[in-house]
Design a protein around this motif. Structure first.
Motif, PDB file in Angstrom:
ATOM      1  N   LEU A   9       0.837  -1.210   0.000  1.00  0.00           N
ATOM      2  CA  LEU A   9       0.000   0.000   0.000  1.00  0.00           C
ATOM      3  C   LEU A   9       0.867   1.254   0.000  1.00  0.00           C
ATOM      4  CD1 LEU A   9      -2.598  -0.868   2.787  1.00  0.00           C
ATOM      5  CD2 LEU A   9      -3.019  -0.818   0.323  1.00  0.00           C
ATOM      6  N   THR A  10       0.386   2.282  -0.706  1.00  0.00           N
ATOM      7  CA  THR A  10       1.014   3.599  -0.568  1.00  0.00           C
ATOM      8  C   THR A  10       0.420   4.255   0.677  1.00  0.00           C
ATOM      9  OG1 THR A  10      -0.664   4.760  -1.862  1.00  0.00           O
ATOM     10  CG2 THR A  10       1.201   3.816  -3.091  1.00  0.00           C
ATOM     11  N   ASP A  11       1.056   5.318   1.140  1.00  0.00           N
ATOM     12  CA  ASP A  11       0.531   6.032   2.311  1.00  0.00           C
ATOM     13  C   ASP A  11      -0.858   6.598   2.030  1.00  0.00           C
ATOM     14  OD1 ASP A  11       2.809   5.484   3.769  1.00  0.00           O
ATOM     15  OD2 ASP A  11       3.772   7.408   3.284  1.00  0.00           O
ATOM     16  N   GLU A  12      -1.065   7.111   0.810  1.00  0.00           N
ATOM     17  CA  GLU A  12      -2.360   7.672   0.439  1.00  0.00           C
ATOM     18  C   GLU A  12      -3.443   6.602   0.420  1.00  0.00           C
ATOM     19  OE1 GLU A  12       0.424   8.092  -1.606  1.00  0.00           O
ATOM     20  OE2 GLU A  12       0.940  10.035  -0.772  1.00  0.00           O
ATOM     21  N   GLU A  13      -3.124   5.428  -0.117  1.00  0.00           N
ATOM     22  CA  GLU A  13      -4.094   4.332  -0.154  1.00  0.00           C
ATOM     23  C   GLU A  13      -4.455   3.883   1.251  1.00  0.00           C
ATOM     24  OE1 GLU A  13      -2.879   2.221  -4.390  1.00  0.00           O
ATOM     25  OE2 GLU A  13      -1.837   1.652  -2.549  1.00  0.00           O
ATOM     26  N   ARG A  14      -3.456   3.759   2.103  1.00  0.00           N
ATOM     27  CA  ARG A  14      -3.719   3.339   3.487  1.00  0.00           C
ATOM     28  C   ARG A  14      -4.614   4.361   4.193  1.00  0.00           C
ATOM     29  NH1 ARG A  14      -1.818  -0.511   6.622  1.00  0.00           N
ATOM     30  NH2 ARG A  14      -0.080  -0.986   5.237  1.00  0.00           N
ATOM     31  N   THR A  15      -4.350   5.646   3.990  1.00  0.00           N
ATOM     32  CA  THR A  15      -5.165   6.697   4.595  1.00  0.00           C
ATOM     33  C   THR A  15      -6.604   6.606   4.105  1.00  0.00           C
ATOM     34  OG1 THR A  15      -3.246   8.150   4.792  1.00  0.00           O
ATOM     35  CG2 THR A  15      -5.412   9.200   4.869  1.00  0.00           C
ATOM     36  N   GLN A  16      -6.791   6.417   2.793  1.00  0.00           N
ATOM     37  CA  GLN A  16      -8.137   6.303   2.218  1.00  0.00           C
ATOM     38  C   GLN A  16      -8.864   5.076   2.771  1.00  0.00           C
ATOM     39  OE1 GLN A  16      -9.925   8.376   0.055  1.00  0.00           O
ATOM     40  NE2 GLN A  16     -11.551   6.981   0.661  1.00  0.00           N
ATOM     41  N   LEU A  17      -8.174   3.950   2.849  1.00  0.00           N
ATOM     42  CA  LEU A  17      -8.795   2.718   3.348  1.00  0.00           C
ATOM     43  C   LEU A  17      -9.165   2.838   4.825  1.00  0.00           C
ATOM     44  CD1 LEU A  17      -6.494   0.194   1.494  1.00  0.00           C
ATOM     45  CD2 LEU A  17      -8.956   0.480   1.112  1.00  0.00           C
ATOM     46  N   GLU A  18      -8.312   3.483   5.604  1.00  0.00           N
ATOM     47  CA  GLU A  18      -8.622   3.706   7.025  1.00  0.00           C
ATOM     48  C   GLU A  18      -9.864   4.580   7.164  1.00  0.00           C
ATOM     49  OE1 GLU A  18      -7.443   2.298   9.661  1.00  0.00           O
ATOM     50  OE2 GLU A  18      -5.645   1.334   8.884  1.00  0.00           O
ATOM     51  N   ALA A  19      -9.995   5.594   6.293  1.00  0.00           N
ATOM     52  CA  ALA A  19     -11.182   6.451   6.315  1.00  0.00           C
ATOM     53  C   ALA A  19     -12.414   5.654   5.884  1.00  0.00           C
ATOM     54  CB  ALA A  19     -10.978   7.648   5.398  1.00  0.00           C
ATOM     55  N   ASP A  20     -12.264   4.791   4.880  1.00  0.00           N
ATOM     56  CA  ASP A  20     -13.391   3.974   4.411  1.00  0.00           C
ATOM     57  C   ASP A  20     -13.896   3.016   5.494  1.00  0.00           C
ATOM     58  OD1 ASP A  20     -13.369   5.191   1.954  1.00  0.00           O
ATOM     59  OD2 ASP A  20     -12.450   3.512   0.887  1.00  0.00           O
ATOM     60  N   ARG A  21     -13.028   2.604   6.382  1.00  0.00           N
ATOM     61  CA  ARG A  21     -13.460   1.710   7.467  1.00  0.00           C
ATOM     62  C   ARG A  21     -14.422   2.387   8.418  1.00  0.00           C
ATOM     63  NH1 ARG A  21      -8.975  -1.509  10.603  1.00  0.00           N
ATOM     64  NH2 ARG A  21      -9.195   0.408  11.733  1.00  0.00           N
ATOM     65  N   ARG A  22     -14.433   3.722   8.430  1.00  0.00           N
ATOM     66  CA  ARG A  22     -15.285   4.461   9.358  1.00  0.00           C
ATOM     67  C   ARG A  22     -16.504   5.091   8.689  1.00  0.00           C
ATOM     68  NH1 ARG A  22     -10.571   5.177   9.993  1.00  0.00           N
ATOM     69  NH2 ARG A  22      -9.061   6.203  11.199  1.00  0.00           N
ATOM     70  N   THR A  23     -16.753   4.752   7.438  1.00  0.00           N
ATOM     71  CA  THR A  23     -17.888   5.339   6.722  1.00  0.00           C
ATOM     72  C   THR A  23     -19.171   4.574   7.036  1.00  0.00           C
ATOM     73  OG1 THR A  23     -18.656   6.055   4.548  1.00  0.00           O
ATOM     74  CG2 THR A  23     -17.548   3.950   4.641  1.00  0.00           C
ATOM     75  N   ALA A  24     -20.310   5.147   6.679  1.00  0.00           N
ATOM     76  CA  ALA A  24     -21.600   4.490   6.900  1.00  0.00           C
ATOM     77  C   ALA A  24     -21.914   3.468   5.799  1.00  0.00           C
ATOM     78  CB  ALA A  24     -22.715   5.532   6.961  1.00  0.00           C
ATOM     79  N   ASP A  25     -21.171   3.507   4.699  1.00  0.00           N
ATOM     80  CA  ASP A  25     -21.397   2.607   3.566  1.00  0.00           C
ATOM     81  C   ASP A  25     -20.785   1.229   3.877  1.00  0.00           C
ATOM     82  OD1 ASP A  25     -21.574   1.256   1.163  1.00  0.00           O
ATOM     83  OD2 ASP A  25     -20.697   2.867  -0.039  1.00  0.00           O
ATOM     84  N   VAL A  26     -21.632   0.267   4.181  1.00  0.00           N
ATOM     85  CA  VAL A  26     -21.171  -1.067   4.596  1.00  0.00           C
ATOM     86  C   VAL A  26     -20.340  -1.731   3.510  1.00  0.00           C
ATOM     87  CG1 VAL A  26     -21.947  -3.356   5.336  1.00  0.00           C
ATOM     88  CG2 VAL A  26     -23.143  -1.334   6.123  1.00  0.00           C
ATOM     89  N   PHE A  27     -20.697  -1.506   2.247  1.00  0.00           N
ATOM     90  CA  PHE A  27     -19.947  -2.073   1.127  1.00  0.00           C
ATOM     91  C   PHE A  27     -18.497  -1.608   1.164  1.00  0.00           C
ATOM     92  CE2 PHE A  27     -18.468  -2.058  -3.267  1.00  0.00           C
ATOM     93  CZ  PHE A  27     -18.826  -3.318  -3.698  1.00  0.00           C
ATOM     94  N   ARG A  28     -18.277  -0.297   1.353  1.00  0.00           N
ATOM     95  CA  ARG A  28     -16.913   0.250   1.418  1.00  0.00           C
ATOM     96  C   ARG A  28     -16.180  -0.205   2.669  1.00  0.00           C
ATOM     97  NH1 ARG A  28     -17.661   6.450   0.436  1.00  0.00           N
ATOM     98  NH2 ARG A  28     -15.622   6.456   1.436  1.00  0.00           N
ATOM     99  N   VAL A  29     -16.900  -0.309   3.781  1.00  0.00           N
ATOM    100  CA  VAL A  29     -16.289  -0.762   5.035  1.00  0.00           C
ATOM    101  C   VAL A  29     -15.725  -2.169   4.856  1.00  0.00           C
ATOM    102  CG1 VAL A  29     -16.740  -1.446   7.421  1.00  0.00           C
ATOM    103  CG2 VAL A  29     -17.692   0.685   6.533  1.00  0.00           C
TER     104      VAL A  29
END
Length: 87
Positions: free
Chosen positions: A21-41
């Motif tokens: 993972l790049t740092d940007e990808e890791r940051t985006q994925l960490e943010a996606d884990r906290r979203t309301a969209d279960v699919f993205r989580v």
């Protein structure tokens, strides 16, 4: 030897993991884990677990999906990055 199994060599495929993972990808994925969209989580959880070197079977058990779903998500991420995880 049974008919139809002649091609089998007895060698297992190596486990499937995501690319580093790049740092940007890791940051985006960490943010996606906290979203309301279960699919993205769920997809973010799969990719981050693969980054921790878990193989598809334990990831599937962890997030409650099929092993093939995990493999599909890993392939999508490896080919299209975070954009490949969209619906």
């Amino acid at each position: 030897m049974q008919r139809g199994l002649q091609w089998y060599t007895g060698v297992m495929k190596p486990p499937l993991f995501i690319r580093p993972l790049t740092d940007e990808e890791r940051t985006q994925l960490e943010a996606d884990r906290r979203t309301a969209d279960v699919f993205r989580v769920r997809r973010a959880q799969i990719v981050l677990a693969s980054a921790r070197r878990l193989s598809p079977k334990p990831i599937a058990q962890l997030v409650g999906c099929s092993v093939q779903t995990v493999r599909n998500v890993i392939h999508a991420f490896n080919t299209k990055s975070v954009e490949g995880l969209a619906k």
